[in-house]
Design a protein around this motif. Structure first.
Motif, PDB file in Angstrom:
ATOM      1  N   ALA A 172      54.707   3.957  61.124  1.00 54.47           N
ATOM      2  CA  ALA A 172      54.701   2.776  60.166  1.00 54.47           C
ATOM      3  C   ALA A 172      53.302   2.896  59.463  1.00 54.47           C
ATOM      4  O   ALA A 172      52.215   3.493  60.170  1.00 54.47           O
ATOM      5  N   SER A 173      53.248   2.827  58.363  1.00 53.43           N
ATOM      6  CA  SER A 173      52.136   3.241  57.294  1.00 53.43           C
ATOM      7  C   SER A 173      51.917   2.102  56.222  1.00 53.43           C
ATOM      8  O   SER A 173      52.850   1.136  56.397  1.00 53.43           O
TER       9      SER A 173
ATOM     10  N   ASP B  63      46.761  -5.322  67.387  1.00 49.39           N
ATOM     11  CA  ASP B  63      47.401  -3.892  67.662  1.00 49.39           C
ATOM     12  C   ASP B  63      47.827  -3.313  66.513  1.00 49.39           C
ATOM     13  O   ASP B  63      48.939  -4.168  65.686  1.00 49.39           O
ATOM     14  N   THR B  64      47.697  -1.950  66.081  1.00 44.20           N
ATOM     15  CA  THR B  64      48.116  -1.430  64.812  1.00 44.20           C
ATOM     16  C   THR B  64      48.694  -0.196  64.890  1.00 44.20           C
ATOM     17  O   THR B  64      48.256   0.786  65.633  1.00 44.20           O
ATOM     18  N   PRO B  65      49.889   0.130  64.221  1.00 45.12           N
ATOM     19  CA  PRO B  65      50.275   1.392  64.325  1.00 45.12           C
ATOM     20  C   PRO B  65      49.455   2.537  63.858  1.00 45.12           C
ATOM     21  O   PRO B  65      48.669   2.385  62.895  1.00 45.12           O
ATOM     22  N   ALA B  66      49.558   3.670  64.343  1.00 49.15           N
ATOM     23  CA  ALA B  66      48.664   4.683  63.847  1.00 49.15           C
ATOM     24  C   ALA B  66      48.846   5.189  62.520  1.00 49.15           C
ATOM     25  O   ALA B  66      47.919   5.629  62.100  1.00 49.15           O
ATOM     26  N   GLY B  67      49.966   4.916  61.865  1.00 45.83           N
ATOM     27  CA  GLY B  67      50.141   5.400  60.542  1.00 45.83           C
ATOM     28  C   GLY B  67      49.273   4.797  59.679  1.00 45.83           C
ATOM     29  O   GLY B  67      48.809   4.966  58.385  1.00 45.83           O
ATOM     30  N   VAL B  68      49.001   3.473  59.943  1.00 43.15           N
ATOM     31  CA  VAL B  68      48.279   2.464  59.176  1.00 43.15           C
ATOM     32  C   VAL B  68      46.895   2.618  59.327  1.00 43.15           C
ATOM     33  O   VAL B  68      46.149   2.782  58.458  1.00 43.15           O
ATOM     34  N   VAL B  69      46.378   2.980  60.551  1.00 45.60           N
ATOM     35  CA  VAL B  69      45.022   3.366  60.781  1.00 45.60           C
ATOM     36  C   VAL B  69      44.818   4.740  60.060  1.00 45.60           C
ATOM     37  O   VAL B  69      43.695   4.790  59.323  1.00 45.60           O
TER      38      VAL B  69
ATOM     39  N   PRO C 243      47.207   8.914  53.158  1.00 46.57           N
ATOM     40  CA  PRO C 243      48.435   9.560  53.435  1.00 46.57           C
ATOM     41  C   PRO C 243      49.793   9.304  53.207  1.00 46.57           C
ATOM     42  O   PRO C 243      50.720  10.106  52.532  1.00 46.57           O
ATOM     43  N   SER C 244      50.078   8.070  53.378  1.00 47.61           N
ATOM     44  CA  SER C 244      51.336   7.646  53.009  1.00 47.61           C
ATOM     45  C   SER C 244      51.289   7.284  51.210  1.00 47.61           C
ATOM     46  O   SER C 244      52.729   7.432  50.809  1.00 47.61           O
TER      47      SER C 244
END
Length: 322
Positions: free
Chosen positions: A100-101, A199-205, A219-220
């Motif tokens: 998820a981004s 807590d946050t998905p890695a793609g968002v980070v 990246p996204s």
């Protein structure tokens, strides 16, 4: 502001007089991910009534905006709040491995809400309120042309050089060094344990922490740009009000203007407010949607949603657009 250039007053606002009940819902995005949220719906459909979608800030639960949704409902709007994938009502059992981004949150999740608004409130105008990244998400949906009025609050996409100078290096260390390092170790960012955010998905980070000035270089953002040859922000033709607070270290003038520059199809107004304009010492990045500001800040958003204009007594100043 020059009062002789201001529009006529907006319709009077209603006060909250009793608790408002919202209904939970589940919505499936086009990639079959299940999203959760809440709806404030009047008993009878009226095609003259607007439905407002509220886009949350990064890793802030949609429940944070419930009192503001109550307020909009009391003033005649239907309202949809929801959580992006990985957050709150849309969190799976584990965030490890969740792909998820930021762009997923806009192009998939927000787009799903636009489609839901069309389906559940047929014929009604659609307005959007976006907080922080939520304002950016409003420009990432393919159906952005459906938005009539857009209000953003502190909306930007975290370019570190735009952070307020007094806080810049501390914020850079926190969000662009510590956060991605912890995420690399854990497989997601355990923000709740640290007391920073959900807590946050890695793609968002990855999107947040990448230190580039252009969204299409995140990246996204690169994925969307490579696939379509452009970003979808220009799809939005809404009358857009960008509200920023002078003591918001994220929402500096440079940061707000950087995002507004992507909304090339919209008519945009940037309203800059100091806490002193509303008799406060501080407001910052998150407080706008707290009920303490129902009498001072919320009417600004309400007026824009009702009329697409600022009321004559609006506090603050308009930032000249380049």
């Amino acid at each position: 502001m020059n009062l002789q250039d201001m529009p006529s007053p907006a319709p009077a606002q209603a006060e909250l007089t009793s608790p408002v009940t919202s209904a939970p819902f589940k919505e499936t995005a086009c990639d079959d991910f299940t999203l959760g949220g809440f709806t404030w719906r009047h008993a009878f459909q009226d095609t003259a009534r607007t439905v407002v979608i509220i886009n949350a800030a990064t890793s802030v639960r949609c429940r944070h905006y419930s009192r503001f949704a109550d307020y909009l409902f009391a003033n005649g709007f239907d309202v949809i709040t929801y959580d992006y994938r990985g957050i709150g009502e849309s969190r799976p059992a584990s965030l490890k491995g969740l792909d998820a981004s930021w762009s997923d949150w806009g192009a998939l999740d927000f787009e799903a809400m636009l489609k839901r608004a069309q389906r559940e409130f047929p014929g009604q105008p659609i307005d959007v309120v976006g907080h922080s990244f939520g304002g950016c998400a409003a420009g990432l949906g393919a159906s952005g042309h459906l938005i009539r009025h857009l209000v953003t609050v502190g909306a930007q996409f975290a370019y570190w050089r735009d952070y307020a100078p007094a806080h810049r290096w501390r914020m850079f260390g926190k969000w662009h060094l510590v956060m991605p390092l912890v995420t690399m170790i854990c497989g997601y960012f355990p923000g709740k344990r640290l007391g920073w955010l959900e807590d946050t998905p890695a793609g968002v980070v990855r999107d947040w922490s990448t230190p580039t000035a252009r969204y299409e270089q995140r990246p996204s953002g690169r994925v969307i740009h490579a696939k379509h040859g452009r970003l979808p922000f220009a799809n939005v033709t809404a009358k857009t009000l960008a509200i920023s607070l002078s003591d918001d270290p994220y929402g500096t003038i440079a940061a707000i203007e950087r995002l507004l520059g992507y909304f090339t199809g919209a008519t945009t107004t940037h309203l800059r407010i100091t806490p002193q304009d509303i008799g406060e010492q501080e407001v910052g990045h998150f407080a706008f949607f707290r009920s303490a500001y129902q009498a001072t800040l919320w009417p600004i958003a309400l007026s824009w949603l009702q009329t697409g204009e600022l009321a004559p007594d609006t506090p603050g100043r308009q930032v000249p657009r380049s």
